[in-house]
Design a protein around this motif. Structure first.
Motif, PDB file in Angstrom:
ATOM      1  N   TRP A 265      24.730 100.624  34.378  1.00 15.12           N
ATOM      2  CA  TRP A 265      23.679 101.421  35.028  1.00 15.12           C
ATOM      3  C   TRP A 265      22.838 100.535  35.950  1.00 15.12           C
ATOM      4  N   LEU A 266      22.502  99.329  35.489  1.00 12.11           N
ATOM      5  CA  LEU A 266      21.712  98.412  36.306  1.00 12.11           C
ATOM      6  C   LEU A 266      22.484  97.926  37.522  1.00 12.11           C
ATOM      7  N   LEU A 267      23.803  97.820  37.398  1.00 12.37           N
ATOM      8  CA  LEU A 267      24.662  97.258  38.447  1.00 12.37           C
ATOM      9  C   LEU A 267      25.710  98.282  38.850  1.00 12.37           C
ATOM     10  N   PRO A 268      25.419  99.112  39.852  1.00  7.92           N
ATOM     11  CA  PRO A 268      26.337 100.202  40.220  1.00  7.92           C
ATOM     12  C   PRO A 268      27.752  99.743  40.545  1.00  7.92           C
ATOM     13  N   ASP A 269      27.919  98.560  41.136  1.00  8.44           N
ATOM     14  CA  ASP A 269      29.269  98.094  41.436  1.00  8.44           C
ATOM     15  C   ASP A 269      30.045  97.813  40.157  1.00  8.44           C
ATOM     16  N   ILE A 270      29.378  97.266  39.151  1.00  9.35           N
ATOM     17  CA  ILE A 270      30.010  97.038  37.847  1.00  9.35           C
ATOM     18  C   ILE A 270      30.396  98.375  37.230  1.00  9.35           C
ATOM     19  N   GLN A 271      29.504  99.341  37.315  1.00 12.02           N
ATOM     20  CA  GLN A 271      29.783 100.674  36.785  1.00 12.02           C
ATOM     21  C   GLN A 271      31.029 101.263  37.449  1.00 12.02           C
ATOM     22  N   HIS A 272      31.083 101.189  38.775  1.00 12.00           N
ATOM     23  CA  HIS A 272      32.212 101.776  39.495  1.00 12.00           C
ATOM     24  C   HIS A 272      33.527 101.095  39.110  1.00 12.00           C
ATOM     25  N   GLN A 273      33.531  99.771  39.086  1.00 14.38           N
ATOM     26  CA  GLN A 273      34.767  99.058  38.744  1.00 14.38           C
ATOM     27  C   GLN A 273      35.146  99.279  37.280  1.00 14.38           C
ATOM     28  N   GLY A 274      34.136  99.277  36.403  1.00 17.47           N
ATOM     29  CA  GLY A 274      34.416  99.449  34.982  1.00 17.47           C
ATOM     30  C   GLY A 274      35.007 100.799  34.659  1.00 17.47           C
ATOM     31  N   LEU A 275      34.512 101.842  35.324  1.00 18.85           N
ATOM     32  CA  LEU A 275      35.011 103.191  35.075  1.00 18.85           C
ATOM     33  C   LEU A 275      36.341 103.459  35.775  1.00 18.85           C
ATOM     34  N   ASN A 276      36.738 102.555  36.652  1.00 20.05           N
ATOM     35  CA  ASN A 276      37.949 102.777  37.445  1.00 20.05           C
ATOM     36  C   ASN A 276      38.960 101.645  37.283  1.00 20.05           C
ATOM     37  N   GLY A 277      39.231 101.301  36.022  1.00 21.53           N
ATOM     38  CA  GLY A 277      40.343 100.409  35.746  1.00 21.53           C
ATOM     39  C   GLY A 277      40.012  99.034  35.214  1.00 21.53           C
ATOM     40  N   ARG A 278      38.736  98.670  35.187  1.00 16.87           N
ATOM     41  CA  ARG A 278      38.402  97.319  34.727  1.00 16.87           C
ATOM     42  C   ARG A 278      37.592  97.344  33.430  1.00 16.87           C
ATOM     43  N   ALA A 279      37.934  98.254  32.551  1.00 20.64           N
ATOM     44  CA  ALA A 279      37.213  98.367  31.281  1.00 20.64           C
ATOM     45  C   ALA A 279      37.315  97.084  30.466  1.00 20.64           C
ATOM     46  N   ASP A 280      38.490  96.468  30.454  1.00 23.73           N
ATOM     47  CA  ASP A 280      38.669  95.260  29.649  1.00 23.73           C
ATOM     48  C   ASP A 280      37.775  94.127  30.153  1.00 23.73           C
ATOM     49  N   ASP A 281      37.702  93.945  31.474  1.00 25.82           N
ATOM     50  CA  ASP A 281      36.826  92.913  32.033  1.00 25.82           C
ATOM     51  C   ASP A 281      35.360  93.252  31.777  1.00 25.82           C
ATOM     52  N   TRP A 282      35.031  94.530  31.827  1.00 25.71           N
ATOM     53  CA  TRP A 282      33.670  95.001  31.547  1.00 25.71           C
ATOM     54  C   TRP A 282      33.262  94.609  30.132  1.00 25.71           C
ATOM     55  N   VAL A 283      34.169  94.813  29.192  1.00 28.15           N
ATOM     56  CA  VAL A 283      33.911  94.456  27.796  1.00 28.15           C
ATOM     57  C   VAL A 283      33.726  92.953  27.645  1.00 28.15           C
ATOM     58  N   LYS A 284      34.650  92.183  28.189  1.00 27.89           N
ATOM     59  CA  LYS A 284      34.614  90.726  27.982  1.00 27.89           C
ATOM     60  C   LYS A 284      33.372  90.090  28.582  1.00 27.89           C
ATOM     61  N   GLU A 285      32.975  90.551  29.764  1.00 30.62           N
ATOM     62  CA  GLU A 285      31.781  89.972  30.362  1.00 30.62           C
ATOM     63  C   GLU A 285      30.522  90.439  29.647  1.00 30.62           C
ATOM     64  N   THR A 286      30.520  91.643  29.106  1.00 28.70           N
ATOM     65  CA  THR A 286      29.380  92.078  28.298  1.00 28.70           C
ATOM     66  C   THR A 286      29.255  91.219  27.043  1.00 28.70           C
ATOM     67  N   LEU A 287      30.381  90.897  26.417  1.00 25.76           N
ATOM     68  CA  LEU A 287      30.351  90.025  25.241  1.00 25.76           C
ATOM     69  C   LEU A 287      29.714  88.675  25.565  1.00 25.76           C
ATOM     70  N   ARG A 288      29.941  88.188  26.770  1.00 24.67           N
ATOM     71  CA  ARG A 288      29.318  86.927  27.163  1.00 24.67           C
ATOM     72  C   ARG A 288      27.868  87.123  27.583  1.00 24.67           C
ATOM     73  N   TYR A 289      27.645  88.091  28.459  1.00 17.63           N
ATOM     74  CA  TYR A 289      26.356  88.257  29.109  1.00 17.63           C
ATOM     75  C   TYR A 289      25.289  88.834  28.184  1.00 17.63           C
ATOM     76  N   ASP A 290      25.681  89.773  27.336  1.00 19.37           N
ATOM     77  CA  ASP A 290      24.689  90.444  26.476  1.00 19.37           C
ATOM     78  C   ASP A 290      25.357  91.001  25.228  1.00 19.37           C
ATOM     79  N   SER A 291      25.903  90.114  24.422  1.00 19.57           N
ATOM     80  CA  SER A 291      26.556  90.526  23.182  1.00 19.57           C
ATOM     81  C   SER A 291      25.541  91.080  22.192  1.00 19.57           C
ATOM     82  N   ALA A 292      25.984  92.010  21.366  1.00 19.40           N
ATOM     83  CA  ALA A 292      25.105  92.514  20.312  1.00 19.40           C
ATOM     84  C   ALA A 292      24.756  91.415  19.319  1.00 19.40           C
ATOM     85  N   SER A 293      25.660  90.497  19.073  1.00 14.44           N
ATOM     86  CA  SER A 293      25.448  89.433  18.078  1.00 14.44           C
ATOM     87  C   SER A 293      24.590  88.327  18.684  1.00 14.44           C
TER      88      SER A 293
END
Length: 416
Positions: A265-293
């Motif tokens: 939501w904060l980064l519209p380009d990330i949203q667009h790419q994540g919803l259109n084929g890059r879900a795996d990269d979206w997950v992995k970078e979230t784990l690095r950038y802002d993991s729940a743990s």
């Protein structure tokens, strides 16, 4: 620490003034990363006198603490909360509060059920569960992404693996959400958290009794029938295992899915790419950038020196993997969310003998969750004013994340 890579602590006398690091502080829950950055640069070994613990925030230091179980022990548990810390921690956390070799003997009983090969077999079933959760949301323009989807899916998967009847899944999730909540600045459970813990304990006791009479093809039955050193687990040990699985395996996955959605939501380009084929990269970078743990605690087993400071045996030390994942020494431009980044060195799942048992399952669940919603949603906005964060010393994420979505005119073909 002897011949380790830890260097002498910098002089903090002239360091810029910054609010203290307290994992129970709601302001830290809102945004811990500026504080982490200050700690990495000015106090890589940080001392919190009030709560009596040290903290390491740099990548190399966090990794060393996580890997070196002989020096940094789990014997008192991994939580700084008074009711969860101490020699009795094994009663509530089972093998998470054990060191090798005892830890391996207990963890190994179910470890084979969470290997990548075993987990990949579950992909189709996880997709079915994701679509079931999405079905009532397909025609809605507004819903709570965190509560109605992100937290629900991993809870459904884990409850099914544990043999929990489907009718009880939502109540398990609701109680788990309450279990880890803390009042601002408090390290003790409030009334709602205590009540949730008691409900879960009662439920798990009944579940174990039922499974002993009616064994099934599930992880709980595996624990009931297994033996360690010639002895089977007691009911209380299996209940501790169920708490561990639900609170550790369920919570982190759902919160990380929500964090991915938030940053999209904060980064519209990330949203667009994540919803259109890059879900795996979206997950992995979230784990690095802002993991729940965010944080895990250990006990120092013998006198040691870190950054020029002597720590005595018995000292408590908190390792901050979420800070380590933002360390510029390892991840250039670490404060930038980058789908093209190499995330192979992230420490979100820990390192060493306590590396997250369910990491392969979590990765699969998160990827599927974002792929499946991306198949029906082409864009979204978050009503941040009505969002609600989880308040836990360990977990960072959202309990509520209301959003409005734009549905695709024609849903994308199902993922393979």
């Amino acid at each position: 620490m002897g011949t380790n890579s830890l260097t002498k602590q910098e002089d903090v006398e002239e360091a810029p003034d910054v609010r203290a690091y307290d994992p129970f502080d709601y302001e830290i829950h809102s945004d811990p990363y500026p504080t982490y950055a200050w700690m990495r640069e000015h106090a890589p070994l940080y001392r919190n006198e009030e709560r009596d613990f040290w903290a390491v925030s740099r990548y190399a230091d966090v990794k060393d603490v996580l890997r070196n179980a002989s020096l940094f022990s789990n014997r008192n548990g991994i939580s700084l909360e008074p009711e969860l810390w101490g020699p009795e921690a094994v009663k509530t956390s089972l093998f998470l509060a054990m060191d090798p070799p005892e830890h391996g003997a207990h963890r190994g009983l179910v470890g084979s059920m969470f290997t990548p090969n075993r987990v990949n077999v579950l992909e189709q079933r996880i997709r079915e569960l994701a679509r079931e959760r999405l079905e009532p949301l397909r025609d809605l323009e507004r819903f709570d992404f965190a509560a109605e989807y992100a937290a629900a899916l991993p809870n459904d998967v884990l409850c099914e693996m544990l043999g929990v009847p489907a009718d009880d899944w939502d109540q398990i999730r609701a109680d788990t959400d309450q279990l880890n909540q803390r009042a601002d600045g408090s390290d003790e459970r409030g009334p709602s958290s205590v009540a949730a813990a008691l409900r879960l304990a009662d439920y798990f006791v009944d579940l174990v009794k039922h499974m002993r009479r009616h064994p099934g093809d599930n992880v709980t039955t595996t624990m009931i029938e297994a033996e360690v050193n010639g002895a089977k687990h007691t009911d209380s040990e299996i209940v501790a295992f169920l708490f561990l699985m639900i609170s550790a395996g369920n919570e982190s996955t759902g919160k990380t899915i929500g964090n991915a959605w938030y940053h999209g939501w904060l980064l519209p380009d990330i949203q667009h790419q994540g919803l259109n084929g890059r879900a795996d990269d979206w997950v992995k970078e979230t784990l690095r950038y802002d993991s729940a743990s965010q944080m895990t605690a250990r006990t120092v087993t013998r006198d040691t020196v870190i950054h020029g400071v002597e720590l005595k045996a018995g000292a408590r030390i908190a390792a901050l993997p979420a800070s380590g994942n933002r360390d510029e020494r390892v991840f250039p431009h670490a404060d930038r969310f980058d789908l093209d980044r190499d995330t192979s060195q992230i420490i979100s799942y820990g390192r060493g003998p306590h590396h997250c048992l369910g990491s392969a399952l979590a990765n699969l669940e998160m990827r599927i969750a974002l792929e499946e919603i991306g198949a029906v949603v082409e864009g979204y906005e978050i009503d941040f004013a009505h969002s609600r964060r989880v308040h836990s010393p360990h977990q960072r994420g959202f309990a509520a994340l209301p959003c409005t979505v734009r549905h695709r005119a024609k849903p994308l073909p199902p993922a393979a």
